[in-house]
Design a protein around this motif. Structure first.
Motif, PDB file in Angstrom:
ATOM      1  N   ASN A 239       0.848  -1.189   0.000  1.00 11.93           N
ATOM      2  CA  ASN A 239       0.000   0.000   0.000  1.00 11.93           C
ATOM      3  C   ASN A 239       0.887   1.243   0.000  1.00 11.93           C
ATOM      4  O   ASN A 239       1.598   1.511   0.979  1.00 11.93           O
TER       5      ASN A 239
ATOM      6  N   TYR B 216     -10.087  -4.414  -0.189  1.00 11.18           N
ATOM      7  CA  TYR B 216     -10.136  -3.568  -1.391  1.00 11.18           C
ATOM      8  C   TYR B 216     -11.497  -3.622  -2.063  1.00 11.18           C
ATOM      9  O   TYR B 216     -11.755  -2.878  -2.994  1.00 11.18           O
TER      10      TYR B 216
ATOM     11  N   MET C  11      -3.848  -3.891   2.659  1.00  4.52           N
ATOM     12  CA  MET C  11      -4.589  -2.665   2.922  1.00  4.52           C
ATOM     13  C   MET C  11      -3.979  -1.866   4.075  1.00  4.52           C
ATOM     14  O   MET C  11      -3.909  -0.648   4.036  1.00  4.52           O
TER      15      MET C  11
ATOM     16  N   ILE D 193      -9.020   3.201   4.586  1.00  2.00           N
ATOM     17  CA  ILE D 193      -9.506   2.272   3.565  1.00  2.00           C
ATOM     18  C   ILE D 193     -10.136   3.046   2.412  1.00  2.00           C
ATOM     19  O   ILE D 193      -9.881   2.745   1.235  1.00  2.00           O
TER      20      ILE D 193
ATOM     21  N   THR E 255      -7.362   4.607   0.349  1.00  2.00           N
ATOM     22  CA  THR E 255      -6.623   3.602  -0.422  1.00  2.00           C
ATOM     23  C   THR E 255      -7.451   3.136  -1.616  1.00  2.00           C
ATOM     24  O   THR E 255      -6.947   3.001  -2.730  1.00  2.00           O
TER      25      THR E 255
END
Ligand SMILES: Cc1ncc(COP(=O)(O)O)c(C=O)c1O
Lengths: 437, 369
Positions: B44, B201, B229, B278, B281
C-alpha cells in the motif's frame, strides 16, 4: 522412477583390487539386464580406470568407486586425489600420440577406458580432489519411421504423462518431420528416449487432437542446476493448425516448469514453430553442412526474475561479454582474470562428445595445460576428419581458470558466439570453430 | 555437500528455495537505475493508517528487550471486538504466510493432499511441496477459480482446499452464491481456507464475508493480513479466524511468540482507525486502475483487472525481458511466468508518480522491441 542398483566402495591402491572391481561391474550390468557387449565395455572401463587412477593416488589415499545402473545406462564415478593430474591419454586425439610416442602403459589404459565408455567427464573439486564419471549406454534399436497424421482436429489437449508407446511414436514423428539437428539424439532410438523420460532424465508433453492423434511434442532436460534445455515444439499437423498446437505445447511446458527449481530455459533446437515473442534471442550458431545455410537461433527465457551474478572474464573476451549483457539487460559483475602464466601441467584434457548424425561436436575443458591451444587445434582436425562441421566449445564463467583460456580459443580459431545465462555453474559462453575462409 | 543432500527427504531435495528480490540499493546499482518504484509486491503506497503511525512512533526502545505477547493477546481482543467473535477464534502469525504453514502442518500428513488453483498465490503449493504433501492444481476457468473442477479434484486424501478470494493475480472472486454452493457440495469433506488477503479492497455487497460464512460452515478458515490494505507488510502480521475447534488444532503446530511487539501494537492501532484509510486507499487504487487501463488500451495490450490493488497485463515480449528493461528504468514489476501466466506482468496500483513512471517506461521499452 525406474529402479536403480548401486554399488560403492573404497579401493586401496593395489592393482590386485582392479579385477574384483571389474567383476562387480559385470554383476551390476548383468543384474540390470544389460547385454554382453555393454557389460564387457563397462567392465573394461572400470578396470582400466581403476588401474590408472590408483597409480596417481598420493600415499595413504584410496580410490572411491560408486557404480550405478539405470535402465538406460551404467555409470562409474571415481573420486580420487592426485597432484598435478595429467590424463592426456583420455583426449579424443590420444590414439595417435600414444602410438607415436610409444608412451608406457598408463596412457594405453586410459585410451582403452576412454574408448570403452560412451562418455566421461572430469570435475575438479578443489585442491587435489577430482571426480571422474564414465558411462556406458544400453544399446537400443534405431527407429522405424512413422507416417504423419494427415489431419488434426481441434480441440487439442496436452498429455503430460504420455505412455511409452505414445512417446515413442511422437519421437519418431518428430524425427520424420524435422531435421536431425533440431531433435535430441535420443529420438533416433525412441525406446531410449522413453527410458530417459521414465528415469526422470528428460521430460516431455504430447499434444493430442480430438481423435486422440499425436499432433505435437515438446521435450526438456536439465542442462545445469539452474537451467533446462528444451527441444521443439514439434508439430505434426497441417499448416492451419500448427500455431495453435505450438502455443498449447509451449504454454504447457512453461506451466509445468514455472514453479520447479530452474530459473531459465534455453534451446539450441527451437523449431520454427516456436511462438514469436515468448522467448528471447541469445544469438545464433553457424549452420553446419546439413543446415539450410541460415544461422541457427538460440533462444531462452527466464522463469523468474534474474537476481544478477558475478562472472570471470579474460581481457580478450571483455568487449564481447559487455555487449552481450547489455543487449540482454542482465546485471552482471564482470571480474577480470589474466591469461594463465607459467602453466604447471604439460598436457591438457578436453571432453569431447561427437554426434555425426546431428553434425555436432561439443568440447569442454577438463584440465588446462601448456599444450591447450595445440590440443584444441588437434581436436578440431580430428573432428573435421570425421565429417562433423559444427564444433562448439563451452566455457563456464564461474571458474576463473576456464575463463582465462579465451586467448587459446581465439588462437585455435574459435569465435565466441553467445552467452547462455545460467548455462553452467554460472553463465556459459558458447564458442564455435570457424574454419578460416 | 552432495552427501548432506542425500540425507534430506526427497520432497525437500526437489524443492527450490525462494529467492526474494534484492534490496533497493543493490538493484539500483545492478541495473544502473537512478530510482526504484516497487510495483511488484502489492504494497500500500499510502503506508499504514494514522493511529498505526503514532503507535510506531511511540514505541519505546526499551520494549525491544522484552518478549512480545506470545499469542498476540491484545490484537486478538481487538479483532474479536471488531468482528464479533471470540478472541480464541483468532490465531496471529508472522504474516499470513506463517499461518499457511501452521494449517498445513496441523491438518496434512506427508502423502496427503491439498487442492488449489494452478494460477494463484504460490505459497500454498510451495508449503505443501516441501512438506511432502501433494498439491493438486486445478486449472482456472478463464480468469476465475473453477468450483466444479476443484470439487472434482477433492479425494479421500484431500485435507484442505485453498481458495484465494479474491484471487491473486487475476483479481477474480467467488460471490456469495458460488461460495455457498461450493461449500454445500463439498459437504465438509475437507477444510476450506478462504485467503482474503485483498478483501478490504472490495466494497461489493456480492462479496462473501468469510467471517460470516464460517458461522454456517465450521470447516471454513479465513486468512487475512495487515500487509496489504493496512500498509504493515514490513512488520509481518497476518491472522486466521475459524471455529474454536479448528483454531485450537492449528495452535498446536503454530510457533508461539512469532509476531514481534511493534507489529502487534501497530496492527492493533490500525484496526481502530481504518475507515478513512480504507476509503483513501480504495480511491487511489481506483484512480491508478483507470489510468493504467487507459494506457493499456492505447497500447493495445490485453489486461485482466478485478479486485485488489493490482492489474495484470499481457506483454508482447517475454515478461522476464520486460522486467529487466523496466528495471533499467527504475520500475520493478512482478513477472507472471511463475504464476503460470507466461508473458504477463502484474503491476501494483499505487500513487500517480509511480504509475506515470511505469507507463512511460513501458512505452519506451515496447517502442524499442
Ligand atoms: C493471496 C495472498 N495471501 C497471502 C499473502 C501473504 O501475506 P503476508 O504478508 O500476510 O504473509 C499474499 C501476499 O502477497 C497474498 O497475495
Amino acid at each position: 522412477m525406474a529402479d536403480c542398483l548401486r554399488v560403492a566402495m573404497d579401493i586401496p591402491p593395489d592393482s590386485a583390487f582392479a579385477c574384483p572391481a571389474a567383476g562387480l561391474a559385470r554383476t551390476l550390468a548383468e543384474r540390470s539386464g544389460f547385454g554382453q557387449r555393454e557389460s564387457y565395455r563397462f567392465q573394461l572401463t572400470v578396470e582400466e580406470f581403476c588401474l590408472c587412477l590408483m597409480e596417481l593416488l598420493p600415499a595413504g589415499e584410496c580410490l572411491r568407486l560408486a557404480m550405478d545402473a539405470k535402465p538406460s545406462r551404467l555409470r562409474a564415478a571415481f573420486s580420487f586425489k592426485a597432484a598435478n593430474l595429467s590424463l592426456a591419454g583420455l583426449n579424443l586425439t590420444a590414439q595417435a600420440q600414444a602410438c607415436v610416442e610409444g608412451e608406457p602403459g598408463r596412457d594405453l589404459g586410459l585410451l582403452l577406458a576412454g574408448k570403452a565408455a560412451d562418455r566421461f567427464h572430469l570435475e575438479q573439486q578443489g585442491g587435489e580432489a577430482f571426480r571422474l564419471v564414465a558411462e556406458v549406454d544400453r544399446a537400443y534399436p534405431e527407429l522405424t519411421p512413422v507416417a504423419m497424421p494427415e489431419e488434426a482436429r481441434p480441440p487439442y489437449r496436452l498429455d503430460r504423462s504420455a505412455d511409452p508407446a505414445r512417446l515413442c511414436q511422437a519421437a519418431a514423428l518428430a524425427l520424420g518431420a524435422y531435421p536431425a539437428r533440431q531433435c535430441p539424439g535420443s529420438f533416433k532410438r525412441p525406446e531410449k528416449f522413453v527410458a530417459l523420460v521414465a528415469e526422470g532424465e528428460m521430460a516431455g508433453i504430447v499434444a493430442l487432437d480430438a481423435a486422440e492423434r499425436t499432433v505435437g511434442l515438446l521435450v526438456w532436460a536439465p542442462c545445469s542446476e539452474q537451467a533446462l534445455y528444451f527441444s521443439g515444439p514439434y508439430v505434426f499437423a497441417p499448416q492451419a493448425e500448427r500455431a495453435a498446437i505450438a502455443r498449447l505445447l509451449t504454454d504447457g511446458f512453461l506451466a509445468a516448469v514455472a514453479r520447479d527449481n530452474h530459473v531459465i530455459v534455453l534451446s539450441f533446437r527451437a523449431t520454427p514453430d516456436l511462438p514469436a515473442g515468448s522467448f528471447e534471442p541469445l544469438g545464433s550458431l553457424l549452420a553446419g553442412r546439413e543446415g539450410d545455410g541460415r544461422d541457427e537461433p538460440v533462444v531462452f527465457r527466464h522463469l523468474r526474475e534474474d537476481t544478477g551474478a558475478a562472472v570471470w572474464c579474460a581481457p580478450s573476451l571483455q568487449a564481447f561479454l559487455r555487449q552481450a549483457y547489455e543487449e540482454l539487460a542482465m546485471p552482471r559483475d564482470i571480474l577480470p582474470v589474466e591469461a594463465p602464466a607459467g602453466r604447471t601441467r604439460r598436457e591438457s584434457l578436453l571432453g569431447a562428445s561427437l554426434d555425426r548424425h546431428r553434425d555436432l561436436a561439443e568440447l569442454r575443458p577438463f584440465l588446462d595445460g601448456q599444450d591447450l591451444a595445440a590440443n584444441l587445434t588437434a581436436h578440431v582436425a580430428a573432428i573435421r576428419d570425421k565429417g562433423i562441421s559444427r564444433i562448439l566449445y563451452y566455457m563456464d564463467l564461474s571458474r576463473p581458470w576456464e575463463a582465462a583460456l579465451a586467448d587459446d580459443l581465439l588462437r585455435a580459431g574459435f569465435v565466441p558466439r553467445l552467452v547462455l545465462p545460467h548455462g553452467g555453474q554460472s553463465d556459459m559462453v558458447v564458442w564455435q570453430h570457424e574454419p578460416a575462409a | 555437500m552432495s552427501q548432506l543432500l542425500d540425507r534430506v527427504p526427497d520432497y525437500v531435495r526437489r524443492f527450490e528455495r525462494y529467492v526474494p528480490s534484492r534490496p533497493d540499493a543493490v538493484l539500483m546499482r545492478q541495473y544502473g537505475a537512478p530510482f526504484l518504484h516497487r510495483l511488484n509486491n502489492n504494497e500500500n503506497a499510502l503506508g499504514p493508517p494514522q493511529l498505526a503511525r503514532e503507535a510506531i512512533a511511540a514505541f519505546q526502545p526499551e520494549r525491544a528487550a522484552v518478549y512480545p505477547s506470545g499469542d498476540a493477546y491484545d490484537l486478538r481482543q481487538a479483532l474479536a471486538a471488531r468482528f464479533g467473535k471470540s478472541p480464541d477464534q483468532f490465531l496471529v502469525g508472522n504474516g499470513s504466510c506463517e499461518v499457511i504453514g501452521s494449517v498445513i502442518r496441523a491438518f496434512c500428513a506427508a502423502g496427503e493432499a491439498i487442492v488449489t488453483a494452478d494460477k494463484t498465490f504460490a505459497v500454498y503449493e510451495w508449503v505443501a511441496g516441501f512438506s511432502g504433501v501433494e498439491a493438486r492444481l486445478v486449472p482456472l476457468a478463464g480468469a476465475a477459480l473453477d468450483p466444479a473442477a476443484m470439487l472434482a479434484a477433492v479425494t479421500d486424501k484431500t485435507k484442505i482446499v485453498f481458495v484465494c478470494n479474491p484471487n491473486n493475480p487475476t483479481g477474480s472472486w467467488w460471490n456469495r452464491a458460488t461460495l455457498e454452493a461450493f461449500l454445500t457440495a463439498l459437504n465438509g469433506r475437507a477444510l476450506v481456507v478462504l485467503d482474503e488477503a485483498y478483501r478490504e479492497y472490495l466494497d461489493d455487497p456480492g462479496f462473501p464475508d468469510g467471517l460470516g460464512v464460517m458461522d454456517r460452515h465450521d470447516n471454513v478458515l479465513v486468512f487475512r493480513t495487515f500487509s496489504k490494505m493496512y500498509g504493515l507488510a514490513g512488520f509481518r502480521v497476518g491472522y486466521l479466524c475459524g471455529s474454536l475447534e479448528a483454531v485450537d488444532i492449528v495452535r498446536r503446530t503454530h510457533i508461539a511468540y512469532s509476531v514481534n511487539s511493534l507489529g502487534q501494537f501497530a496492527a492493533t492501532a490500525a484496526l481502530a482507525d481504518d475507515a478513512g484509510h480504507i476509503a483513501a486507499t480504495r480511491a487511489m487504487v481506483r484512480e491508478a486502475g483507470e489510468f493504467l487501463r487507459g494506457v493499456f488500451d492505447k497500447l493495445g495490450l490485453e489486461y485482466v483487472s478485478g479486485a485488489g490493488n493490482f492489474i495484470m497485463v499481457r506483454t508482447p515480449v517475454s515478461d522476464t525481458l520486460l522486467y529487466r528493461r523496466l528495471m533499467q528504468k527504475g520500475v520493478m514489476v512482478r513477472t507472471m511466468t511463475g504464476f503460470r501466466f507466461p508473458n504477463w506482468i502484474r503491476v501494483s496500483l499505487v500513487r500517480e508518480p509511480a504509475m506515470v513512471a511505469f507507463a512511460d517506461a513501458l512505452k519506451k521499452v515496447l517502442d524499442r522491441s
